[in-house]
Motif scaffolding. Structure first.
Motif, PDB file in Angstrom:
ATOM      1  N   HIS A   1      47.639  46.065  38.725  1.00 42.25           N
ATOM      2  CA  HIS A   1      48.263  47.189  39.421  1.00 42.25           C
ATOM      3  C   HIS A   1      47.236  48.110  40.064  1.00 42.25           C
ATOM      4  CE1 HIS A   1      51.843  49.350  40.447  1.00 42.25           C
ATOM      5  NE2 HIS A   1      51.346  50.493  39.991  1.00 42.25           N
ATOM      6  N   LEU A   2      46.092  48.252  39.471  1.00 40.76           N
ATOM      7  CA  LEU A   2      45.043  49.076  40.073  1.00 40.76           C
ATOM      8  C   LEU A   2      44.643  48.507  41.431  1.00 40.76           C
ATOM      9  CD1 LEU A   2      42.813  51.192  40.187  1.00 40.76           C
ATOM     10  CD2 LEU A   2      41.479  49.799  38.584  1.00 40.76           C
ATOM     11  N   GLU A   3      44.443  47.199  41.483  1.00 38.29           N
ATOM     12  CA  GLU A   3      44.081  46.557  42.739  1.00 38.29           C
ATOM     13  C   GLU A   3      45.191  46.718  43.778  1.00 38.29           C
ATOM     14  OE1 GLU A   3      41.707  45.235  39.457  1.00 38.29           O
ATOM     15  OE2 GLU A   3      43.903  45.213  39.704  1.00 38.29           O
ATOM     16  N   HIS A   4      46.426  46.639  43.319  1.00 39.55           N
ATOM     17  CA  HIS A   4      47.561  46.818  44.227  1.00 39.55           C
ATOM     18  C   HIS A   4      47.569  48.225  44.808  1.00 39.55           C
ATOM     19  CE1 HIS A   4      51.571  46.912  45.881  1.00 39.55           C
ATOM     20  NE2 HIS A   4      51.933  47.849  45.028  1.00 39.55           N
TER      21      HIS A   4
ATOM     22  N   ARG B   1      38.558  40.026  40.633  1.00 39.74           N
ATOM     23  CA  ARG B   1      37.291  39.384  40.266  1.00 39.74           C
ATOM     24  C   ARG B   1      36.131  39.890  41.122  1.00 39.74           C
ATOM     25  NH1 ARG B   1      40.661  34.816  39.777  1.00 39.74           N
ATOM     26  NH2 ARG B   1      40.080  34.084  41.864  1.00 39.74           N
ATOM     27  N   LEU B   2      36.354  40.014  42.417  1.00 39.94           N
ATOM     28  CA  LEU B   2      35.295  40.479  43.304  1.00 39.94           C
ATOM     29  C   LEU B   2      34.841  41.892  42.933  1.00 39.94           C
ATOM     30  CD1 LEU B   2      36.545  39.187  46.780  1.00 39.94           C
ATOM     31  CD2 LEU B   2      34.540  38.409  45.521  1.00 39.94           C
ATOM     32  N   LEU B   3      35.793  42.785  42.707  1.00 40.50           N
ATOM     33  CA  LEU B   3      35.437  44.164  42.385  1.00 40.50           C
ATOM     34  C   LEU B   3      34.781  44.265  41.018  1.00 40.50           C
ATOM     35  CD1 LEU B   3      38.570  46.044  43.779  1.00 40.50           C
ATOM     36  CD2 LEU B   3      36.294  45.879  44.803  1.00 40.50           C
ATOM     37  N   ALA B   4      35.260  43.460  40.053  1.00 42.04           N
ATOM     38  CA  ALA B   4      34.663  43.481  38.716  1.00 42.04           C
ATOM     39  C   ALA B   4      33.233  42.939  38.766  1.00 42.04           C
ATOM     40  CB  ALA B   4      35.510  42.666  37.748  1.00 42.04           C
ATOM     41  N   GLU B   5      33.029  41.843  39.478  1.00 40.82           N
ATOM     42  CA  GLU B   5      31.696  41.247  39.564  1.00 40.82           C
ATOM     43  C   GLU B   5      30.706  42.173  40.250  1.00 40.82           C
ATOM     44  OE1 GLU B   5      32.480  37.695  41.703  1.00 40.82           O
ATOM     45  OE2 GLU B   5      33.302  36.602  39.950  1.00 40.82           O
TER      46      GLU B   5
ATOM     47  N   THR C   1      44.855  48.443  35.121  1.00 40.21           N
ATOM     48  CA  THR C   1      45.082  46.993  35.191  1.00 40.21           C
ATOM     49  C   THR C   1      44.928  46.386  33.807  1.00 40.21           C
ATOM     50  OG1 THR C   1      44.618  46.430  37.494  1.00 40.21           O
ATOM     51  CG2 THR C   1      43.833  44.870  35.858  1.00 40.21           C
ATOM     52  N   THR C   2      45.767  45.413  33.497  1.00 44.15           N
ATOM     53  CA  THR C   2      45.671  44.661  32.247  1.00 44.15           C
ATOM     54  C   THR C   2      45.429  43.195  32.572  1.00 44.15           C
ATOM     55  OG1 THR C   2      47.227  46.175  31.159  1.00 44.15           O
ATOM     56  CG2 THR C   2      46.836  44.034  30.091  1.00 44.15           C
ATOM     57  N   VAL C   3      44.359  42.637  32.043  1.00 38.60           N
ATOM     58  CA  VAL C   3      44.062  41.219  32.251  1.00 38.60           C
ATOM     59  C   VAL C   3      44.897  40.424  31.256  1.00 38.60           C
ATOM     60  CG1 VAL C   3      42.272  39.452  32.263  1.00 38.60           C
ATOM     61  CG2 VAL C   3      41.738  41.781  33.043  1.00 38.60           C
ATOM     62  N   ALA C   4      45.842  39.656  31.756  1.00 38.63           N
ATOM     63  CA  ALA C   4      46.832  38.981  30.904  1.00 38.63           C
ATOM     64  C   ALA C   4      46.451  37.525  30.654  1.00 38.63           C
ATOM     65  CB  ALA C   4      48.206  39.048  31.566  1.00 38.63           C
ATOM     66  N   ASN C   5      46.741  37.049  29.439  1.00 39.67           N
ATOM     67  CA  ASN C   5      46.558  35.623  29.148  1.00 39.67           C
ATOM     68  C   ASN C   5      47.799  34.850  29.606  1.00 39.67           C
ATOM     69  OD1 ASN C   5      48.579  35.774  27.073  1.00 39.67           O
ATOM     70  ND2 ASN C   5      47.031  36.486  25.612  1.00 39.67           N
TER      71      ASN C   5
ATOM     72  N   TYR D   1      32.472  47.655  40.465  1.00 42.49           N
ATOM     73  CA  TYR D   1      33.277  48.794  40.908  1.00 42.49           C
ATOM     74  C   TYR D   1      33.947  49.523  39.750  1.00 42.49           C
ATOM     75  CZ  TYR D   1      36.586  51.550  43.639  1.00 42.49           C
ATOM     76  OH  TYR D   1      37.300  52.590  44.174  1.00 42.49           O
ATOM     77  N   TYR D   2      34.242  48.810  38.671  1.00 47.30           N
ATOM     78  CA  TYR D   2      34.946  49.418  37.544  1.00 47.30           C
ATOM     79  C   TYR D   2      34.003  49.944  36.467  1.00 47.30           C
ATOM     80  CZ  TYR D   2      38.699  46.615  39.605  1.00 47.30           C
ATOM     81  OH  TYR D   2      39.609  46.050  40.478  1.00 47.30           O
ATOM     82  N   GLU D   3      32.721  49.726  36.617  1.00 42.42           N
ATOM     83  CA  GLU D   3      31.770  50.118  35.569  1.00 42.42           C
ATOM     84  C   GLU D   3      31.828  51.617  35.309  1.00 42.42           C
ATOM     85  OE1 GLU D   3      27.886  48.771  36.635  1.00 42.42           O
ATOM     86  OE2 GLU D   3      28.388  46.633  36.400  1.00 42.42           O
ATOM     87  N   GLY D   4      31.915  51.981  34.013  1.00 41.95           N
ATOM     88  CA  GLY D   4      31.979  53.381  33.631  1.00 41.95           C
ATOM     89  C   GLY D   4      33.375  53.964  33.598  1.00 41.95           C
ATOM     90  N   TYR D   5      34.379  53.154  33.953  1.00 42.89           N
ATOM     91  CA  TYR D   5      35.770  53.612  33.932  1.00 42.89           C
ATOM     92  C   TYR D   5      36.552  52.832  32.883  1.00 42.89           C
ATOM     93  CZ  TYR D   5      34.880  56.034  38.338  1.00 42.89           C
ATOM     94  OH  TYR D   5      34.380  56.865  39.304  1.00 42.89           O
ATOM     95  N   ARG D   6      37.576  53.486  32.330  1.00 45.57           N
ATOM     96  CA  ARG D   6      38.439  52.843  31.326  1.00 45.57           C
ATOM     97  C   ARG D   6      39.747  52.402  31.970  1.00 45.57           C
ATOM     98  NH1 ARG D   6      36.394  57.544  28.802  1.00 45.57           N
ATOM     99  NH2 ARG D   6      34.835  57.079  27.203  1.00 45.57           N
TER     100      ARG D   6
END
Length: 307
Positions: free
Chosen positions: A258-261, A277-281, A239-243, A284-289
């Motif tokens: 796309h990861l969430e999808h 946002r829910l998964l990041a908060e 996933t890319t967080v876009a401005n 769930y993504y900690e330790g992954y690139r």
């Protein structure tokens, strides 16, 4: 089969069940006709404004801006096709079928059912060598010189022209009907506006800009992933967080999540930012690139590290 492209990661032991309740997932998976219509309407409005800019103030700068925005909306309509193929843009099935065929698929000359069959295979086999989309990203990471050559081919029209030739080599005229109707409506609307010449802007964007954006999309979805041959979506998808500017030009309709999808394909595009946002908060993504903070940041993951 490729090997993991980065040093081992620490990861974490959190499962999706730890981070998301059934009630939350049920809410996130709710589709509505009004939100789907709002997303589609926004795409068409931006497309109309891009043409209006070029028509009202015809000069090289307005043409450039218009072509860039049109290219972004062409991807947006391709994503409309994608979401309708998943039956997740609208609540009403008939709307997904109609819009997917006569607007999304028509804009990019891709039949809805053909795309649906292909794309669902991609989801079914993600993380394996049976994934039909592996061919799009199997070379990554690449050298900086190789990446530069790829984008030069795109921006100079070589990729777009090749795609046009392939699309019209042995045309199925019945399958082409939505595309031809879409083009007739577009040309008719521009003619009524007194500027039939503006139709050429669509094709400039399609041949010189759209391939660039599609390449960015493919790299951002799986080319920048840590290990495309692992079944964990946090490793095989990205996933890319876009401005706001990236969302306007290269990441419309929340396609960047796309990861969430891939984790929850039933979640409609307008709910993907909330899912992220829910998964990041909740870590769930900690330790992954698997998350990049921008498209330039994402591209650094698609380039080989210096020896």
């Amino acid at each position: 089969m490729t090997q993991p492209r980065t040093p081992p990661i620490t990861g974490n032991d959190k499962s999706l069940k730890d981070c998301l309740s059934r009630e939350e997932l049920r809410s996130l998976s709710k589709t509505t006709n009004w939100q789907g219509a709002l997303m589609l309407g926004g795409d068409l409005l931006l497309l109309a404004l891009a043409f209006a800019l070029a028509i009202a103030w015809p000069n090289p700068l307005s043409f450039l801006v218009a072509v860039l925005v049109i290219g972004g909306r062409q991807l947006a309509l391709a994503i409309v096709l994608h979401d309708c193929a998943h039956k997740s843009l609208f609540r009403t099935p008939a709307l997904n079928e109609f819009v997917g065929r006569w607007i999304g698929g028509a804009a990019v000359d891709v039949p809805l059912q053909l795309y649906r069959d292909y794309h669902l295979d991609h989801h079914r086999h993600a993380g394996t060598d049976k994934d039909p989309d592996q061919v799009l990203v199997k070379a990554y990471p690449v050298t900086q010189a190789s990446l530069r050559r790829k984008f030069i081919r795109d921006i100079t029209g070589q990729t777009g022209f090749k795609e046009m030739v392939m699309a019209w080599r042995c045309p199925d005229w019945r399958a082409k009907t939505p595309f031809l109707v879409f083009q007739a409506v577009l040309l008719g609307a521009l003619t009524l506006a007194g500027a039939p010449w503006a139709w050429l802007l669509w094709w400039v964007a399609r041949i010189f800009i759209y391939p660039v954006i599609m390449r960015l999309r493919n790299i951002g979805e799986h080319g920048a992933a840590t290990d495309r041959y692992d079944l964990d979506a946090r490793l095989n998808t990205h996933t890319t967080v876009a401005n706001w500017l990236e969302r306007l030009l290269v990441a419309p309709n929340n396609v960047n999540f796309h990861l969430e999808h891939h984790m929850f394909a039933a979640v409609p595009p307008y709910n993907l930012p909330r899912l992220h946002r829910l998964l990041a908060e909740r870590g769930y993504y900690e330790g992954y690139r698997c998350i990049s903070r921008s498209y330039p940041h994402m591209l650094t993951k698609a380039v080989q590290s210096p020896a």
